[in-house]
Design an enzyme around this catalytic site. Structure first.
Site, short mmCIF file in Angstrom:
data_model
loop_
_atom_site.label_atom_id
_atom_site.label_comp_id
_atom_site.label_asym_id
_atom_site.label_seq_id
_atom_site.Cartn_x
_atom_site.Cartn_y
_atom_site.Cartn_z
N GLU A 101 -1.89 87.20 -14.08
CA GLU A 101 -0.83 87.02 -13.08
C GLU A 101 0.47 87.64 -13.58
OE1 GLU A 101 0.18 85.73 -10.21
OE2 GLU A 101 -0.75 83.78 -9.83
N ASP A 102 1.35 88.02 -12.66
CA ASP A 102 2.68 88.50 -13.05
C ASP A 102 3.59 87.35 -13.43
OD1 ASP A 102 2.74 87.53 -10.46
OD2 ASP A 102 3.96 89.15 -9.64
N ASP A 105 5.11 80.57 -10.74
CA ASP A 105 6.36 79.99 -10.27
C ASP A 105 6.08 78.54 -9.85
OD1 ASP A 105 8.76 79.47 -9.07
OD2 ASP A 105 8.57 80.93 -7.48
N LYS A 133 7.63 80.13 -15.13
CA LYS A 133 8.85 79.38 -14.76
C LYS A 133 8.58 77.89 -14.84
CE LYS A 133 10.77 82.57 -11.29
NZ LYS A 133 11.18 82.66 -9.87
N PHE A 154 15.33 84.06 -9.80
CA PHE A 154 14.47 85.08 -9.18
C PHE A 154 14.64 86.38 -9.96
CE2 PHE A 154 13.21 88.42 -6.36
CZ PHE A 154 12.07 87.90 -5.79
N VAL A 155 13.54 86.96 -10.37
CA VAL A 155 13.62 88.17 -11.20
C VAL A 155 12.86 89.33 -10.56
CG1 VAL A 155 13.91 86.94 -13.39
CG2 VAL A 155 11.60 87.41 -12.55
N ARG A 167 9.71 97.37 -8.43
CA ARG A 167 8.50 97.20 -9.27
C ARG A 167 8.44 98.23 -10.39
NH1 ARG A 167 5.05 93.66 -6.62
NH2 ARG A 167 4.99 93.79 -4.36
P1 IMP Z 1 3.56 80.86 -7.14
O1 IMP Z 1 2.36 80.76 -6.24
O2 IMP Z 1 4.72 80.06 -6.61
O3 IMP Z 1 3.26 80.52 -8.57
O4 IMP Z 1 4.12 82.33 -7.05
C1 IMP Z 1 3.38 83.37 -7.40
C2 IMP Z 1 3.82 84.69 -6.83
O5 IMP Z 1 5.12 84.70 -6.24
C3 IMP Z 1 3.88 85.63 -7.98
O6 IMP Z 1 2.60 86.18 -8.23
C4 IMP Z 1 4.91 86.65 -7.53
O7 IMP Z 1 4.30 87.68 -6.79
C5 IMP Z 1 5.84 85.85 -6.63
N1 IMP Z 1 7.04 85.45 -7.40
C6 IMP Z 1 7.34 84.25 -7.91
N2 IMP Z 1 8.54 84.25 -8.54
C7 IMP Z 1 9.02 85.51 -8.43
C8 IMP Z 1 10.23 86.17 -8.90
O8 IMP Z 1 11.11 85.59 -9.56
N3 IMP Z 1 10.33 87.49 -8.61
C9 IMP Z 1 9.40 88.18 -7.90
N4 IMP Z 1 8.27 87.61 -7.44
C10 IMP Z 1 8.07 86.29 -7.70
#
Ligand code: IMP
Length: 178
Positions: A101-102, A105, A133, A154-155, A167
């Site tokens: 995963e990138d 969050d 995070k 947010f990054v 990107r």
């Molecule tokens: P999650 O499901 O809330 O954990 O979010 C996952 C996805 O939201 C990540 O794979 C990202 O693509 C996007 N995301 C979450 N935080 C950020 C951020 O700070 N910058 C850009 N994309 C984010």
């Protein structure tokens, strides 16, 4: 140093040199666990493409790499629902799987994926994320490896986007309120 995207400002946060170092350290840890397991790495697009490419270059044992595509963000707004846009169409039964995963969050994306993948009866599943995070706290048991922990900002950059942009940046930038 900063970048402006659609009228919003992002300031330099993590430089590429540090990114390279933490990814190398992460690869060393992962190799210890995965060396003889012939893992299947599953890269979550779009955000993880750059991280995965750099991480995989350091993995020197036999492995396979595949891609899926998910979406849960619009601009800086998080959406509750996670969509699978390009699913997994390969066998993972009996295999060691590593989800790449990138950023984790809320942890919703990873949670959804883990549920889906467990039904396919892999031998075991590990997860590796570039950024982690603290919001993801509820799902912290789901994250085996991370390269960097960051606050709830947010990054963008290094694969991560804002409104589809940024990107390509080699450093990471964070949003600043103006
Ligand atoms: P999650 O499901 O809330 O954990 O979010 C996952 C996805 O939201 C990540 O794979 C990202 O693509 C996007 N995301 C979450 N935080 C950020 C951020 O700070 N910058 C850009 N994309 C984010």
């Amino acid at each position: 140093m900063h970048v402006d995207i659609d009228g919003d400002r992002f300031e330099l946060y993590v430089k590429h040199e540090l990114i390279e170092r933490v990814i190398y350290d992460l690869a060393v840890k992962m190799e210890k666990e995965l060396a003889d397991k012939k893992p299947v790495f599953i890269v979550v697009l779009n955000g993880a493409f750059m991280f995965a490419a750099d991480l995989m270059r350091h993995f020197e044992f036999e492995c396979e790499i595949d891609f899926i595509r998910m979406g849960s963000y619009e601009g800086r707004e998080r959406r509750e629902k996670v969509d699978t846009i390009l699913g997994l169409n390969r066998e993972i039964k009996g295999r060691t799987v590593v989800i790449i995963e990138d950023i984790v969050d809320t942890g919703n994306t990873l949670n959804t994926l883990l549920k889906e993948f467990r039904e396919k009866e892999p031998k075991e599943i590990f997860t590796a994320t570039f950024l982690y995070k603290p919001m993801a706290h509820d799902h912290k048991d789901n994250v085996d490896w991370w390269a960097l922990r960051i606050p709830n900002d947010f990054v963008l950059g290094y694969g991560l986007d804002y409104k589809g942009k940024g990107r390509n940046l080699r450093d990471i930038y964070k949003f600043v309120e103006q």
